[in-house]
Design a protein around this motif. Structure first.
Motif, PDB file in Angstrom:
ATOM      1  N   VAL A   1       0.854  -1.179   0.000  1.00 26.78           N
ATOM      2  CA  VAL A   1       0.000   0.000   0.000  1.00 26.78           C
ATOM      3  C   VAL A   1       0.891   1.230   0.000  1.00 26.78           C
TER       4      VAL A   1
ATOM      5  N   THR B   1       0.812   5.195   0.775  1.00 25.62           N
ATOM      6  CA  THR B   1      -0.016   6.169   1.477  1.00 25.62           C
ATOM      7  C   THR B   1       0.297   7.569   0.960  1.00 25.62           C
TER       8      THR B   1
ATOM      9  N   ALA C   1      -6.240   4.680  -4.380  1.00 27.34           N
ATOM     10  CA  ALA C   1      -6.971   4.396  -3.137  1.00 27.34           C
ATOM     11  C   ALA C   1      -8.460   4.652  -3.294  1.00 27.34           C
TER      12      ALA C   1
ATOM     13  N   TRP D   1      -5.543  -5.377  -0.202  1.00 23.57           N
ATOM     14  CA  TRP D   1      -5.707  -3.973   0.207  1.00 23.57           C
ATOM     15  C   TRP D   1      -5.993  -3.890   1.704  1.00 23.57           C
ATOM     16  N   ASN D   2      -6.944  -4.700   2.185  1.00 17.76           N
ATOM     17  CA  ASN D   2      -7.296  -4.675   3.606  1.00 17.76           C
ATOM     18  C   ASN D   2      -6.148  -5.170   4.476  1.00 17.76           C
TER      19      ASN D   2
ATOM     20  N   ARG E   1      -3.197  -2.739   4.653  1.00 16.79           N
ATOM     21  CA  ARG E   1      -3.526  -1.558   5.451  1.00 16.79           C
ATOM     22  C   ARG E   1      -3.699  -1.925   6.917  1.00 16.79           C
TER      23      ARG E   1
ATOM     24  N   GLU F   1      -6.095  -3.957   8.281  1.00 18.19           N
ATOM     25  CA  GLU F   1      -7.462  -4.159   8.743  1.00 18.19           C
ATOM     26  C   GLU F   1      -7.763  -5.637   8.881  1.00 18.19           C
TER      27      GLU F   1
END
Length: 134
Positions: A50, A52, A76, A118-119, A122, A124
């Motif tokens: 990812v 940022t 994003a 993606w999750n 990040r 999550e």
């Protein structure tokens, strides 16, 4: 068995990236009623991370058959939508090896892989994702 040359992404299903060796690639992994794993190869190995900040998103990196590195970023804001565009053509044009052009069911699985990556990248958990979707 997972080692440093493998990355697993969990969601409702699981996906495994084997980074090197004769089995290098991206796999969809199903657990059969017998407890055995059945793997379906979706394409060549990927490095997923990812980015940022401005211009951030999901970074996909791979090497073409000649060993030349390639990259593609899914912004994003596109990752937030339920039906974001799956970047098959830019990846295949960049030499990403896929045994199929990821149509139908395999394309749906690749989209799920991108969401799981993606999750996970990040940080999550699946519970946080489900809570955010409510």
């Amino acid at each position: 068995m997972q080692d440093a040359r493998e990355t697993t992404y969990m969601c409702q299903e699981s996906f495994r990236i084997i980074h090197e060796g004769t089995r290098a690639g991206l796999y969809f992994v199903e657990v059969l009623p017998t407890g055995e794993e059945k793997e379906t190869q979706l394409g060549g190995p990927l490095k997923v991370s990812v980015i940022t900040g401005e211009g951030g998103g999901l970074l996909l990196e791979w090497r073409d058959p000649a060993g030349v590195p390639h990259a593609h970023v899914i912004p994003a804001e596109k990752m937030q939508g339920e039906r974001f565009p799956v970047p098959i053509l830019p990846m295949v044009d960049g030499g990403w090896s896929t045994h199929v052009l990821l149509k139908g069911e395999k394309r749906r699985l690749f989209r799920r892989f991108l969401v799981a990556a993606w999750n996970a990248e990040r940080g999550e958990s699946s519970e946080q994702v489900q809570e955010r979707q409510r």
